[in-house]
Write a protein that holds these residues in place. Structure first.
Motif, PDB file in Angstrom:
ATOM      1  N   UNK A 132       0.844  -1.198   0.000  1.00  0.00           N
ATOM      2  CA  UNK A 132       0.000   0.000   0.000  1.00  0.00           C
ATOM      3  C   UNK A 132       0.878   1.246   0.000  1.00  0.00           C
ATOM      4  N   UNK A 133       0.573   2.181  -0.890  1.00  0.00           N
ATOM      5  CA  UNK A 133       1.213   3.497  -0.888  1.00  0.00           C
ATOM      6  C   UNK A 133       0.303   4.458  -0.128  1.00  0.00           C
ATOM      7  N   UNK A 134       0.811   5.015   0.970  1.00  0.00           N
ATOM      8  CA  UNK A 134       0.027   5.926   1.809  1.00  0.00           C
ATOM      9  C   UNK A 134       0.490   7.349   1.522  1.00  0.00           C
ATOM     10  N   UNK A 135      -0.379   8.145   0.915  1.00  0.00           N
ATOM     11  CA  UNK A 135      -0.040   9.501   0.480  1.00  0.00           C
ATOM     12  C   UNK A 135      -0.576  10.510   1.487  1.00  0.00           C
ATOM     13  N   UNK A 136       0.316  11.357   1.993  1.00  0.00           N
ATOM     14  CA  UNK A 136      -0.066  12.362   2.997  1.00  0.00           C
ATOM     15  C   UNK A 136       0.355  13.738   2.497  1.00  0.00           C
ATOM     16  N   UNK A 137      -0.569  14.537   1.981  1.00  0.00           N
ATOM     17  CA  UNK A 137      -0.225  15.923   1.647  1.00  0.00           C
ATOM     18  C   UNK A 137      -0.217  16.772   2.915  1.00  0.00           C
ATOM     19  N   UNK A 138       0.682  17.743   2.980  1.00  0.00           N
ATOM     20  CA  UNK A 138       0.775  18.541   4.205  1.00  0.00           C
ATOM     21  C   UNK A 138       1.292  19.934   3.902  1.00  0.00           C
ATOM     22  N   UNK A 139       0.923  20.861   4.782  1.00  0.00           N
ATOM     23  CA  UNK A 139       1.406  22.238   4.666  1.00  0.00           C
ATOM     24  C   UNK A 139       1.500  22.850   6.061  1.00  0.00           C
ATOM     25  N   UNK A 140       2.714  23.118   6.498  1.00  0.00           N
ATOM     26  CA  UNK A 140       2.980  23.767   7.795  1.00  0.00           C
ATOM     27  C   UNK A 140       2.326  23.048   8.976  1.00  0.00           C
ATOM     28  N   UNK A 141       2.359  21.729   8.969  1.00  0.00           N
ATOM     29  CA  UNK A 141       1.789  20.954  10.079  1.00  0.00           C
ATOM     30  C   UNK A 141       2.783  19.865  10.497  1.00  0.00           C
ATOM     31  N   UNK A 142       4.010  20.281  10.795  1.00  0.00           N
ATOM     32  CA  UNK A 142       5.077  19.326  11.072  1.00  0.00           C
ATOM     33  C   UNK A 142       4.740  18.379  12.214  1.00  0.00           C
ATOM     34  N   UNK A 143       4.268  18.907  13.320  1.00  0.00           N
ATOM     35  CA  UNK A 143       4.020  18.057  14.492  1.00  0.00           C
ATOM     36  C   UNK A 143       2.890  17.058  14.219  1.00  0.00           C
ATOM     37  N   UNK A 144       1.860  17.510  13.519  1.00  0.00           N
ATOM     38  CA  UNK A 144       0.749  16.596  13.206  1.00  0.00           C
ATOM     39  C   UNK A 144       1.201  15.468  12.282  1.00  0.00           C
ATOM     40  N   UNK A 145       1.947  15.829  11.241  1.00  0.00           N
ATOM     41  CA  UNK A 145       2.343  14.793  10.281  1.00  0.00           C
ATOM     42  C   UNK A 145       3.361  13.835  10.895  1.00  0.00           C
ATOM     43  N   UNK A 146       4.195  14.308  11.808  1.00  0.00           N
ATOM     44  CA  UNK A 146       5.118  13.409  12.509  1.00  0.00           C
ATOM     45  C   UNK A 146       4.351  12.378  13.337  1.00  0.00           C
ATOM     46  N   UNK A 161       4.447   1.853   1.900  1.00  0.00           N
ATOM     47  CA  UNK A 161       5.370   2.973   1.782  1.00  0.00           C
ATOM     48  C   UNK A 161       4.580   4.231   2.136  1.00  0.00           C
ATOM     49  N   UNK A 162       5.252   5.202   2.722  1.00  0.00           N
ATOM     50  CA  UNK A 162       4.625   6.473   3.086  1.00  0.00           C
ATOM     51  C   UNK A 162       5.200   7.550   2.182  1.00  0.00           C
ATOM     52  N   UNK A 163       4.336   8.280   1.502  1.00  0.00           N
ATOM     53  CA  UNK A 163       4.758   9.379   0.633  1.00  0.00           C
ATOM     54  C   UNK A 163       4.219  10.676   1.214  1.00  0.00           C
ATOM     55  N   UNK A 164       5.102  11.473   1.788  1.00  0.00           N
ATOM     56  CA  UNK A 164       4.712  12.769   2.346  1.00  0.00           C
ATOM     57  C   UNK A 164       4.993  13.832   1.293  1.00  0.00           C
ATOM     58  N   UNK A 165       3.958  14.528   0.861  1.00  0.00           N
ATOM     59  CA  UNK A 165       4.096  15.598  -0.128  1.00  0.00           C
ATOM     60  C   UNK A 165       3.968  16.926   0.613  1.00  0.00           C
ATOM     61  N   UNK A 166       5.086  17.627   0.723  1.00  0.00           N
ATOM     62  CA  UNK A 166       5.111  18.888   1.460  1.00  0.00           C
ATOM     63  C   UNK A 166       4.882  20.051   0.500  1.00  0.00           C
ATOM     64  N   UNK A 167       3.809  20.795   0.739  1.00  0.00           N
ATOM     65  CA  UNK A 167       3.421  21.913  -0.124  1.00  0.00           C
ATOM     66  C   UNK A 167       4.167  23.189   0.254  1.00  0.00           C
ATOM     67  N   UNK A 168       5.514  23.128   0.184  1.00  0.00           N
ATOM     68  CA  UNK A 168       6.365  24.305   0.439  1.00  0.00           C
ATOM     69  C   UNK A 168       6.156  24.862   1.840  1.00  0.00           C
ATOM     70  N   UNK A 169       6.146  23.975   2.833  1.00  0.00           N
ATOM     71  CA  UNK A 169       5.982  24.421   4.227  1.00  0.00           C
ATOM     72  C   UNK A 169       7.172  25.271   4.661  1.00  0.00           C
ATOM     73  N   UNK A 170       6.931  26.138   5.644  1.00  0.00           N
ATOM     74  CA  UNK A 170       7.976  26.998   6.199  1.00  0.00           C
ATOM     75  C   UNK A 170       8.386  26.563   7.601  1.00  0.00           C
ATOM     76  N   UNK A 171       7.845  25.453   8.087  1.00  0.00           N
ATOM     77  CA  UNK A 171       8.110  25.034   9.467  1.00  0.00           C
ATOM     78  C   UNK A 171       9.069  23.848   9.561  1.00  0.00           C
ATOM     79  N   UNK A 172       9.784  23.550   8.475  1.00  0.00           N
ATOM     80  CA  UNK A 172      10.751  22.463   8.518  1.00  0.00           C
ATOM     81  C   UNK A 172      10.150  21.079   8.375  1.00  0.00           C
TER      82      UNK A 172
END
Length: 575
Positions: A132-146, A161-172
């Motif tokens: 299973x490919x698990x896709x997680x889009x995220x934006x400036x939600x580092x603690x939640x996605x961790x 597999x986990x695919x994290x797609x970061x939408x140009x977050x500014x929080x690292x």
């Protein structure tokens, strides 16, 4: 006559003179080549003189020992210095040769490794793994996605597999995900492409046989994936499965007894006991968590990126899933915790309201009445499988098949399992292009590539590469005379009878009833195919100058074909 002692002394003296004579020749002729023998010879001469002159005074002996010591040290110093120079030179040459050889070997190894990587990449491109490919889009939600990723790693025993797609977050976020490593793959986008854009990028990267789209503000629980997979496999008509949760719209939300996340785990452990009686068919699944197969993705395609930020893009995609002939199901025995619209709430109440209103308006313009559209398409599908002519009333099925019995018919010729593709809802004769600029025309259900410059007046509509590849390939077009324009102006269409056509309109004509000009149809294969909205017609380049006005009776006399929908907007050039 000399005494025996005198004779022995003379012999010793003679031998000493011969040695001295030989050494003088060596020192004079080859002193620069014989450093070590000279040292050794001088030591022998000193010993001979001591033997001969036993009466030498102690002072002379001491002086000679000092002289011998100084000469030996001097010559040894020359030897050591020359030796060090020779060794350094040798080392420099060796180091130089070793460095060059090492660089050459490194380059050869790098080239071999690179070529092998390219070969393996080319051979494995497009291959999927049984997971299973698990896709997680995220934006400036580092603690939640961790936290979300950690819950997946802890409570998902199946291959994934986990695919994290970061939408140009500014929080690292991207950096934190890269440090995670393991089964986490990271796509750090250079701009915020919203929920739809982030999901699409993850779908492009996914390699699993099954795919999950998951919000970043969720926590998965023990048994969540196994129970959802069981629900998906229970009926081949089920295309997408969603779980239940504590915070969502629709019938996926359930009452929960806990108030703190720490209390949630014990509730989930009890709730997630496998129970097929909790699986049910539904009309809508919210996009906070979807499970579906790669086959469905290849039929339905990507999400529409015309929806800004988020909201309604999930409803849009679900409509297309249902048009393709799939059903939706809720796995009531799979609970996950949802913190609830964290990214959307971060917009602020005013901005959220604006985004939501704009997306709702776009959804309505694109689909009109989507529920009536789905119902009409389902009716057409039943007519085609039953052979019932258009306009006749279909008899009710008094003995419907138990959905669980359809499992054994998967892969057979069961008409109920003949799902549709996205291109079945594209207009005949239209021109399609991919992000690279290759252009195709859709003719008779096949894509025919234009191996000539695109004729003037034709504006191809960009679709995703997977959508194009799903269309069966036909012969390429190599002559401009074989290319017909699309859409054709009404004055260019002859309304006289066409060979093989009993309605009198040319294939591909755009028509509308006099009293309903906003409802447009394409004539295709002696059928009328309705554009589901004005927006859909405009996306395919149809405007008022292409429309031929006809009577409603003329339209209704024709059999109805598949509706024509608007292709999704794709803003990512990599799709």
């Amino acid at each position: 006559m000399s005494t025996p002692d005198q004779q022995r002394g003379e012999k010793r003296h003679s031998r000493s003179n011969k040695v001295k004579a030989r050494n003088v020749v060596r020192r004079k002729g080859h002193s620069h080549l014989n450093i070590i023998p000279n040292i050794s010879t001088r030591s022998d001469n000193s010993r001979s003189e001591n033997n001969r002159n036993g009466s030498i005074s102690s002072e002379k002996k001491a002086a000679r020992r000092a002289t011998k010591h100084d000469v030996s040290r001097s010559d040894m110093a020359v030897l050591h210095a020359a030796g060090r120079r020779s060794i350094r030179k040798s080392r420099r040459k060796g180091k130089s040769r070793g460095t060059a050889k090492g660089a050459r070997l490194y380059k050869q190894g790098y080239t071999r490794g690179y070529n092998e990587g390219v070969r393996q990449g080319q051979s494995s491109f497009g291959l999927v793994f049984e997971g299973v490919s698990i896709i997680i889009p995220t934006y400036n939600q580092r603690e939640y996605v961790l936290k979300c990723v950690s819950s997946i790693e802890k409570h998902t025993p199946a291959p994934f597999e986990i695919i994290v797609v970061d939408n140009a977050s500014k929080d690292g976020t991207a950096e934190a995900m890269l440090r995670k490593g393991g089964m986490v793959r990271v796509a750090a986008l250079d701009q915020n492409r919203g929920f739809a854009g982030g999901v699409n990028h993850g779908l492009m990267m996914a390699r699993g046989r099954h795919i999950i789209v998951l919000n970043n503000d969720t926590l998965v629980t023990p048994g969540w994936l196994d129970n959802m997979m069981t629900c998906l496999a229970s009926d081949p008509k089920i295309g997408v499965v969603g779980p239940v949760t504590n915070y969502i719209g629709g019938d996926q939300q359930i009452q929960v007894p806990y108030h703190e996340v720490e209390e949630m785990w014990s509730f989930a452990a009890t709730h997630n006991r496998p129970d097929a009686d909790k699986h049910r068919i539904t009309d809508r699944l919210v996009g906070f968590c979807w499970l579906f197969s790669r086959e469905l993705l290849e039929r339905v395609g990507y999400l529409d990126e015309g929806y800004a930020v988020g909201n309604f893009e999930d409803d849009d995609w679900i409509i297309r899933v249902k048009l393709a002939g799939y059903q939706l199901a809720v796995a009531g025995d799979a609970f996950i915790h949802h913190f609830g619209s964290v990214s959307m709430k971060a917009l602020g109440e005013q901005d959220f309201a604006v985004v939501n209103k704009d997306n709702e308006q776009f959804y309505s313009q694109k689909w009109g009445d989507p529920h009536a559209l789905v119902a009409e398409t389902s009716r057409l599908a039943r007519q085609q499988t039953s052979g019932t002519p258009s306009g006749q009333q279909e008899e009710g099925d008094t003995h419907p098949m138990d959905p669980r019995q359809r499992i054994s018919t998967q892969g057979s010729q069961d008409p109920a399992l003949q799902f549709r593709h996205s291109y079945d809802f594209y207009p005949e004769g239209s021109f399609l292009s991919d992000a690279k600029g290759d252009v195709y025309t859709l003719t008779g259900g096949r894509r025919r590539k234009l191996n000539i410059p695109v004729p003037r007046g034709i504006s191809p509509v960009q679709v995703a590469k997977p959508d194009l590849l799903a269309i069966p390939a036909g012969e390429a077009l190599i002559s401009a005379g074989d290319v017909q324009g699309w859409p054709r102006e009404s004055q260019q269409v002859h309304t006289t009878a066409v060979h093989g056509s009993h309605h009198g309109w040319a294939e591909g004509s755009i028509v509308a009833a006099v009293d309903a000009p906003e409802i447009r149809y394409q004539i295709s294969g002696d059928k009328r195919r309705r554009f589901v909205s004005v927006y859909a017609a405009e996306r395919w380049g149809v405007h008022s100058g292409h429309i031929i006005s006809v009577s409603a009776d003329q339209l209704n006399a024709m059999e109805e074909g598949w509706p024509i929908i608007a292709p999704p907007q794709l803003l990512n050039p990599d799709l």
